[in-house]
Write an enzyme that holds these catalytic residues in place. Structure first.
Site, PDB file in Angstrom:
ATOM      1  N   LYS A 131       0.844  -1.192   0.000  1.00  0.00           N
ATOM      2  CA  LYS A 131       0.000   0.000   0.000  1.00  0.00           C
ATOM      3  C   LYS A 131       0.881   1.244   0.000  1.00  0.00           C
ATOM      4  O   LYS A 131       1.914   1.281   0.688  1.00  0.00           O
ATOM      5  CB  LYS A 131      -0.898  -0.030   1.255  1.00  0.00           C
ATOM      6  CG  LYS A 131      -2.012   1.012   1.259  1.00  0.00           C
ATOM      7  CD  LYS A 131      -2.887   0.838   2.516  1.00  0.00           C
ATOM      8  CE  LYS A 131      -4.025   1.849   2.591  1.00  0.00           C
ATOM      9  NZ  LYS A 131      -4.822   1.700   3.830  1.00  0.00           N
ATOM     10  N   SER A 206      -9.706   1.759   2.882  1.00  0.00           N
ATOM     11  CA  SER A 206      -8.817   2.507   2.009  1.00  0.00           C
ATOM     12  C   SER A 206      -7.794   1.650   1.279  1.00  0.00           C
ATOM     13  O   SER A 206      -7.211   2.102   0.298  1.00  0.00           O
ATOM     14  CB  SER A 206      -8.079   3.573   2.813  1.00  0.00           C
ATOM     15  OG  SER A 206      -7.230   2.961   3.773  1.00  0.00           O
ATOM     16  N   SER A 230      -9.812  -0.596   7.091  1.00  0.00           N
ATOM     17  CA  SER A 230      -9.250  -0.400   5.755  1.00  0.00           C
ATOM     18  C   SER A 230      -8.603  -1.625   5.130  1.00  0.00           C
ATOM     19  O   SER A 230      -8.285  -1.616   3.948  1.00  0.00           O
ATOM     20  CB  SER A 230      -8.233   0.742   5.771  1.00  0.00           C
ATOM     21  OG  SER A 230      -8.905   1.978   5.838  1.00  0.00           O
TER      22      SER A 230
END
Ligand SMILES: [Zn+2]
Lengths: 553, 549
Positions: A131, A206, A230
């Protein structure tokens, strides 16, 4: 009830072979004798097997193929890179894809070591997505924000460093909502990621890029971060396994801070085993993070083999609490029925399932948004235009700050900075921040009580399956409400595992629904054990999205 | 990594904007940045007497002004700790290093970097808290103090807000005799730990400023006093006592010129008899104790005069800067309400938990603090002047104590140290640690004189040799054949020789000019190369001179 007998054979075969690979002593030694004894089971491509839907550990398969010299790391990397390139124009999972040459160079190094009978780590040749709010020294790390556009950190996050030390190859940086603030990945300053199951849907967020990339097999596993759900919510939306560890289990050093007391780095995989192996790789105390735990990291991975799956009721005696407040109004009925089915599957496996009530559950959402926003307003102060982002020239320092930040941050980030600044302001602190902390204590206590009575708690990972891109973009409150299933777990700092358990209507093949299992602090081991048995005995669902099937043929 | 980061900084200058942006604050930052050098030079060049003269002159008018008004003064003192590494990372801090050479992701506040507590900072805070007679918090925590400034890389300072590590203490001190002397006890509100910010560098004539982050993350202790002081002298002496204390404890070099010790003053004036405080003004940019004293006296005068003119409303809550050149305070910024720093608990650091054993271990290892030393010296019978002088500098006090521990006479040791040794240090601008003389040799020297092995005069001669070149008293006496001649027969021979050589003077002496005894003694001493024991010499000399009369 599902009949599990059919699957035991498969499970046994799959997990007998990893046994020698996973035992710590043989981790780094190449032993052709052992390999030959089990090569038959693993070399068979899953497609040839009568039951094609059971998730297999890609990490263990790769390791086996490499050590058995059936495939080279370069071949494996090339096949993933080909899939990555194929899917990327449709999905846009990655903000940055590693230079192909350097990926292949790392793969070649793995091959060289294997050829020389040198030790290779458990993640050797495994392509890992990271990420983009997790720092990598050889790639940009923007956290999905314009204000960090082009920023390249001088260091690797501890989790990334550990992945690399075990031979993992970072294949790229995945898309996310700016600074992790969002539940759809539409909040990225750069691009919108699509759901591999239905490209008109969001992948969740996210960590949407990390979830989509693993779901579409653009990489083997990926790292995400979970502040309020997330990792778990996008895992649910994309039909993959998402693991949020206990706060403190994994070092946060190198994770771009959103809300420091809630942030954890988590793992995505296509099987519980992969998520568990990746978690094991990145866990442990780090002298660079004083909130990281000193606790020993147990050998999670042994849970995938030591279990006596031949037993008809392998989870006999385990107490499972189903959280009443998560199945009420506002929860999609497909989701409710999938979770109820999952509960009865757990019963079939030997668990006793009872309803539990967490009275403070509904308080968690507002408390979470107050605390997360407060901390983020502080953590994001450093992006002041002096060192990051495009500095706006101004006659006064306050204008330089104001303009640089106004142009550098997106609307959701601004909203949270404003909310957090407000909540921490003199005169409001007691009414917001302090009260939210009190709620947090209540939430912790009620989880503690429920987990004293139960081994794990279960709930949906989200109130619905993936929704359409744009659907909640202009309705932040609706988006925040979607976090109801996950935020309490962050407030309590507990570990939780999300794994696909069913489908809702939508797309060409349906949209996956995720089951959340919540465990006691630092008891990831139990979650992985139960999750693994659940996954290996779940009948009738394939969680491989159409985009993968399309490419393979 | 450091060099890599530094390259990064050069490519992406940390801070570029017109210097006009900073004009409002330029002064403040000058005082803690480069131009400190020039300022400290001016301060040093002004001899101490000037400040005394200044305050004495002002003193007479002040006395008049203070007949009806009273000043209420409190100090906030920042002490930079001399730990090997910074508060939350492994960087060293060396004053005067090239900009941005002692930095890392943590003290630069890079995304993803996290603070890790340096336990030495806690140890030093506990030391100081105990030395200031404070109550220690067994559980304290860190908080974030939030504000924007280019020298603050994270946009917040890690500090302690509502639960500081130490509270409710006091400090005892003795005012210098030249200001009337006297003992004072001032309350300490709190001591807390925090981190320092970086520095802004304003390039000459440039239209931008640069940021040096070497100082960012250096540990500080902030000591907040009660508003117990009533004059500039009291405040300056409080500051000086803090400096002594941190130096005694070894937690800081206490150097004001380098910014290791910084004092901000809060001052208000109220009519005598009034209970409520007047409007508080903060004074910054105080680079010496005499500046503290003079700035306060200036500010008292300014505020009392406004009161007297019926303009008290013009005294507003504000920060004022002391201008060393103009010898006055000027407005730096007016406070519009209280600044809201939006403090909240630092989530990246665990709470600070102290055990009773930990505290007791530190208490047991505390050195003798200045106040205890002064009281001990006083009880030993030293004059207050000597007490204050000897206890002022921890190194001098240790030298004195070490000399006494070798059995030296207390009064003589004090006299040597305060006299010739202090004079030498002043002339050569060296500290007592830099001279070659050791306490052992000073004790030996004092003993040799006391026992009569050498004369006081010779003692003084070899003292300077010992200070400058080192060596031992015994060695020098032997090498230079300086042992005092005490044998009466030998001295008598020399006397006889001198008397024989000066018959005329002998005649005159016997004729009543007894003052000539000094002449003879001098001649004989010369004959003995200064080694004759003066007592024996004079005794025999007188006998001889008087015998034949
Ligand atoms: Zn540093």
């Amino acid at each position: 009830m599902l009949t599990t007998v059919n699957h035991h054979h498969r499970v046994f075969l799959l997990h007998r072979s990893p046994h020698f690979i996973l035992s710590p002593k043989s981790l780094h030694t190449f032993s052709p004798k052992c390999l030959s004894s089990s090569s038959q089971t693993l070399t068979q491509p899953p497609q040839n097997h009568p039951i094609i839907t059971l998730p297999t550990s890609q990490i263990l398969s790769i390791r086996h193929s490499l050590l058995n010299r059936q495939l080279t790391a370069v071949e494996i990397a090339e096949s993933y890179l080909a899939r990555l390139r194929h899917a990327e124009p449709k999905l846009r999972s990655f903000l940055h894809v590693a230079d192909e040459e350097s990926v292949l160079r790392e793969a070649k190094e793995v091959d060289r070591k294997i050829a020389n009978n040198e030790e290779v780590g458990l993640l050797a040749g495994v392509l890992v997505g990271v990420k983009d709010n997790i720092c990598t020294s050889d790639m940009p790390s923007t956290a999905g924000s314009k204000i960090l556009e082009g920023y390249r950190p001088p260091f690797d996050a501890t989790a990334v460093k550990k992945v690399r030390e075990l031979g993992g190859i970072v294949v790229g940086k995945t898309n996310l909502d700016e600074f992790g603030m969002g539940s759809t990945t539409e909040g990225s300053a750069f691009q919108v990621t699509a759901n591999p199951w239905d490209e008109s849907c969001v992948p969740g967020g996210s960590s949407g890029g990390s979830a989509a990339a693993v779901s579409a097999r653009q990489c083997v596993v990926s790292l995400g971060s979970d502040t309020g759900g997330s990792v778990r919510q996008p895992a649910s939306f994309c039909g993959v396994v998402g693991l949020k560890p206990t706060y403190g289990r994994v070092s946060r050093y190198g994770l771009v801070a959103y809300a420091s007391s809630l942030d954890v780095i988590g793992c995505f995989g296509t099987s519980v085993a992969d998520a568990g192996i990746l978690l094991h790789a990145i866990s442990g105390h780090d002298s660079f993070d004083s909130t990281s735990s000193m606790r020993e990291v147990p050998e999670f991975t042994s849970k995938f083999t030591s279990l006596n799956i031949l037993e008809s009721r392998p989870l006999q005696g385990l107490r499972v609490g189903i959280i009443r407040e998560t199945l009420g109004d506002g929860v999609d009925e497909n989701v409710v029925s999938s979770i109820r089915a999952a509960a009865s599957h757990l019963e079939d496996l030997g668990c006793s399932v009872t309803e539990v009530s967490l009275p403070s559950f509904s308080l968690g959402l507002p408390a979470y948004y107050v605390l997360a926003s407060s901390e983020s307003s502080s953590n994001l102060s450093r992006y002041d235009g002096v060192r990051y982002g495009n500095q706006v020239t101004a006659d006064e320092l306050t204008f330089l700050y104001g303009e640089s930040r106004a142009r550098g941050f997106g609307p959701e980030v601004k909203r949270r900075i404003l909310m957090g600044t407000y909540a921490l302001s003199a005169g409001y602190y007691d009414a917001y921040y302090k009260r939210a902390q009190q709620v947090r204590t209540l939430v912790q206590k009620s989880f503690k009580a429920a987990l004293d009575e139960n081994d794990i708690l279960i709930s949906p990972a989200a109130p619905s399956a993936a929704y359409k891109i744009g659907e909640k973009k202009n309705d932040p409150l609706a988006m925040y409400a979607g976090d109801i299933m996950t935020v309490n777990v962050n407030l309590a700092g507990l570990p939780a595992l999300v794994l696909p358990c069913g489908f809702a209507e939508g797309g060409s093949a349906g949209l996956p629904v995720g089951l959340q299992m919540i465990g006691a602090a630092f008891d990831e081991e139990k979650l992985l054990k139960i999750g693994h048995v659940f996954e290996q005995t779940l009948e009738g669902h394939s969680f491989v999205p159409p985009i993968v099937a399309g490419f393979a043929s | 990594m450091a060099s890599l980061l530094f390259r990064g900084l050069q490519v992406r200058p940390l801070c570029i904007y017109p210097s006009s942006l900073l004009t409002k604050k330029v002064g403040v930052f000058y005082c803690t940045s480069n131009s400190l050098h020039s300022q400290s030079v001016t301060t040093q060049n002004q001899p101490k007497t000037q400040s005394k003269v200044a305050s004495r002159n002002q003193g007479t008018t002040l006395d008049k002004l203070l007949k009806d008004y009273e000043a209420v003064i409190g100090l906030e003192t920042h002490v930079q700790l001399s730990t090997i590494t910074k508060a939350f990372c492994g960087c060293a801090y060396n004053y005067g290093s090239e900009p941005n050479t002692n930095i890392c992701p943590v003290c630069m506040g890079l995304p993803g970097a996290l603070p890790v507590m340096n336990s030495k900072v806690i140890e030093y805070a506990v030391k100081l808290g105990l030395a200031l007679n404070c109550k220690l918090s067994l559980n304290s925590k860190f908080d974030r103090k939030q504000y924007f400034y280019p020298d603050l890389p994270k946009g917040y300072q890690i500090s302690q807000f509502d639960v500081p590590i130490a509270t409710s203490g006091y400090v005892d001190l003795d005012l210098p005799l030249e200001y009337g002397g006297g003992h004072r006890k001032f309350g300490i509100t709190r001591v807390h730990m925090e981190e320092d910010a970086g520095k802004l560098i304003h390039a000459d004539g440039g239209n931008h400023s640069q940021v040096d982050l070497n100082r960012a993350g250096v540990p500080l202790l902030e000591i907040v006093s009660e508003p117990d002081m009533r004059s500039g002298i009291e405040a300056a002496e409080y500051g000086a006592e803090m400096q002594r204390l941190v130096r005694y404890l070894g937690v800081s070099n206490g150097n004001m010129q380098e910014g290791s010790l910084r004092c901000d003053v809060n001052i208000s004036v109220r009519p005598r008899g009034q209970v409520e405080f007047g409007t508080k003004v903060e004074i910054k940019n105080l680079n010496s104790f005499s500046a503290i004293s003079r700035a306060i006296d200036y500010e008292i005068t300014r505020q009392v005069q406004l009161h007297n003119q019926g303009l008290a409303y013009q005294i507003v809550q504000e920060t004022r800067l002391w201008e060393e050149g103009a010898q006055k305070t000027v407005t730096m910024r007016k406070k519009e309400g209280l600044a809201d720093y939006r403090y909240f608990p630092e989530p990246d650091l665990p709470e600070v938990t102290l055990t009773k054993e930990y505290i007791e271990d530190i208490r047991d290892s505390l050195p003798e603090i200045p106040e205890l030393k002064r009281r001990r010296y006083e009880q030993m019978g030293l004059s207050m002047q000597d007490v204050i002088f000897l206890a002022n500098d921890v190194n001098v006090a240790e030298f004195f104590d070490a000399t006494l521990s070798k059995g030296a006479d207390m009064k003589l040791a004090a006299n040597w140290i305060m006299g010739d040794i202090a004079a030498y240090m002043k002339n050569e601008k060296v500290s007592i640690n830099e001279i070659k003389l050791t306490p052992d040799e000073l004790a030996e020297l004092i003993d040799s004189i006391k026992k009569g092995t050498i004369s006081g005069k010779i003692g003084k001669e070899i003292l300077f040799e010992l200070i400058a070149k080192g060596g031992t008293v015994k060695g020098l006496i032997k090498e230079k054949n300086l042992v005092q001649i005490t044998d009466p027969a030998e001295i008598e021979k020399m006397i006889d020789r001198v008397l024989a050589e000066n018959p005329k003077q002998v005649e005159q002496f016997r004729g009543g000019k007894t003052k000539l005894q000094g002449f003879f003694a001098g001649q004989i001493m010369k004959e003995s190369k200064g080694k004759a024991n003066p007592g024996v010499l004079n005794k025999i000399l007188l006998e001889k001179l008087n015998a034949k009369s």
